[in-house]
Design an enzyme around this catalytic site. Sequence first.
Site, short mmCIF file in Angstrom:
data_model
loop_
_atom_site.label_atom_id
_atom_site.label_comp_id
_atom_site.label_asym_id
_atom_site.label_seq_id
_atom_site.Cartn_x
_atom_site.Cartn_y
_atom_site.Cartn_z
N ARG A 1 0.88 -1.12 0.03
CA ARG A 1 0.03 0.01 -0.01
C ARG A 1 1.05 1.20 0.22
NH1 ARG A 1 2.66 1.86 3.46
NH2 ARG A 1 2.52 1.52 5.59
N GLU B 1 -0.23 9.84 8.98
CA GLU B 1 0.90 8.88 9.04
C GLU B 1 1.23 8.89 10.71
OE1 GLU B 1 2.05 6.50 7.00
OE2 GLU B 1 2.34 8.10 5.86
N ASP C 1 -2.56 5.85 13.23
CA ASP C 1 -3.46 4.60 13.10
C ASP C 1 -3.46 3.96 14.81
OD1 ASP C 1 -0.93 3.55 12.67
OD2 ASP C 1 -1.79 1.76 11.30
N SER D 1 4.89 -1.63 2.82
CA SER D 1 4.23 -2.41 3.62
C SER D 1 4.39 -3.91 3.21
CB SER D 1 2.77 -2.26 3.58
OG SER D 1 2.05 -2.48 4.79
N SER D 2 5.75 -4.21 2.64
CA SER D 2 5.88 -5.56 2.24
C SER D 2 5.69 -6.47 3.30
CB SER D 2 7.28 -5.79 1.51
OG SER D 2 8.29 -5.37 2.51
N ASP E 1 -2.22 -1.31 7.62
CA ASP E 1 -1.57 -1.79 6.47
C ASP E 1 -2.33 -3.10 5.95
OD1 ASP E 1 0.31 -0.07 6.85
OD2 ASP E 1 1.80 -1.34 7.77
N LYS F 1 11.35 -1.47 10.14
CA LYS F 1 10.84 -0.91 11.62
C LYS F 1 11.02 -2.11 12.68
CE LYS F 1 5.75 -1.64 10.72
NZ LYS F 1 5.92 -2.23 9.56
C1 GLA Z 1 3.77 1.16 9.61
C2 GLA Z 1 2.74 0.54 10.45
C3 GLA Z 1 1.24 1.17 10.46
C4 GLA Z 1 1.37 2.82 10.47
C5 GLA Z 1 2.52 3.12 9.86
C6 GLA Z 1 2.90 4.77 9.93
O1 GLA Z 1 3.46 0.98 8.55
O2 GLA Z 1 2.55 -0.88 10.28
O3 GLA Z 1 0.30 0.69 11.32
O4 GLA Z 1 1.63 3.04 11.89
O5 GLA Z 1 3.67 2.63 9.96
O6 GLA Z 1 1.64 5.54 9.63
#
Ligand code: GLA
Length: 458
Positions: free
Chosen positions: A43, A49, A52, A145-146, A190, A234
């Site tokens: 996505r 940002e 969520d 978001s891989s 995500d 992350k």
């Molecule tokens: C990552 C997390 C999401 C969101 C974004 C930042 O992708 O998995 O849930 O917090 O960072 O917006």
Amino acid sequence: MATESPATRRVQVAEHPRLLKLKEMFNSKFGSIPKFYVRAPGRVNIIGEHIDYCGYSVLPMAVEQDVLIAVEPVKTYTLQLANTNPLYPDFSTSANNIQIDKTKPLWHNYFLCGVKGIQEHFGLSNLTGMNCLVDGNIPPSSGLSSSSALVCCAGLVTLTALGRNLSKVELAEICAKSERYIGTEGGGMDQSISFLAEEGTAKLIEFSPLRATDVKLPSGAVFVIANSCVEMNKAATSHFNIRVMECRLAAKLLAKYKSLQWDKVLRLEEVQAKLGISLEEMLLVTEDALHPEPYNPEEICRCLGISLEELRTQILSPNTEDVLIFKLYQRAKHVYSEAARVLQFKKICEEAPEDMVQLLGELMNQSHMSCRDMYECSCPELDQLVDICRKFGAQGSRLTGAGWGGCTVSIVPADKLPSFLANVHKAYYQRSDGSLAPEKQSLSATKPGASERYEDNT
Ligand code: GLA
């Protein structure tokens, strides 16, 4: 839509080159033919940002890049995983004893998160085994978001192999929760968009309860994703969880300041809901209640009337226990202002004023500034790329995803697209110092679509 389950399409695999290639590779790896295939998209988050996990709505859309898995259920209770990318080694484990190692974010652990989520949902201790071949084309650690696409795909694979059914919403919630086995405290954006996306529209994703509403983006503009080529995983650092904890602490301090029952509060949105005031008013409360100087653990404990031990064991996550500096004022200001920008963005898309592209661009620029200065989740390369994108015709540009590297998303008037792409390519990807390899790419997001399954009709 809340009750709908992911689609299953009957396709002629021979007519789909990627599926066919996967089928052949599967055959040479496992000596058999896959029974079915599952795909889950990555996505791009257009705006909203790091809010969520604070309970606020976000505005992502799916991208074409995805994770595709070929699957054959087997009778052996063994889960055998292979990846078409030789960088990701084979893995096998007993399907009855799924162990997820939080200390190393290895690729197969994301797969296991999806399996475990479904297993736990149905309270199953005996899972059937599977042979799976995974093929992903979302650039890793790029903010697209891989990892969640892999978790979602593995969740849908497991559900399908079990012959069970769940709605898209249930799947998104299960996968959001189970991805936390990796150790990152992500929100649900995500996984929600991976299951709830639809072609031709972005979605406003709202939480508690989870729901998705179409947001029609302006037809005269294109959203361009550009990779800064700085990789940020992350799960490999504590940056992400530190932000989640700063927001949690800010919520507790704000609640205490307003004489609410602070110990039950976890999210900044809960404070607003309990006070029944607007986001703009929450910004004023933040200015009154918190100070811009960083907080240390002792001060936080004093404010809340708790011990350091309680702070560490009852509030902070394992990888943030030893953090000494918390910027609560800045993080809360970002969250409340970003939450307001998401709502403004949606409103502008609905009302479609003549200067819509410019207005949306301004909100994206403000979002980037807030991510950079208040949330401190940008990096010099992202800031530079955003500047270059704006210089060559983007009306707005911002980092997308968790940040600290990864991609930017820019809104570009359609007639400026060819010159924009050529100029950004020259200015960022073909720098005279040669510090970025030429294969590094900029991508454009066009045809989103949700997770789905394929059965071979040949
Ligand atoms: C990552 C997390 C999401 C969101 C974004 C930042 O992708 O998995 O849930 O917090 O960072 O917006």
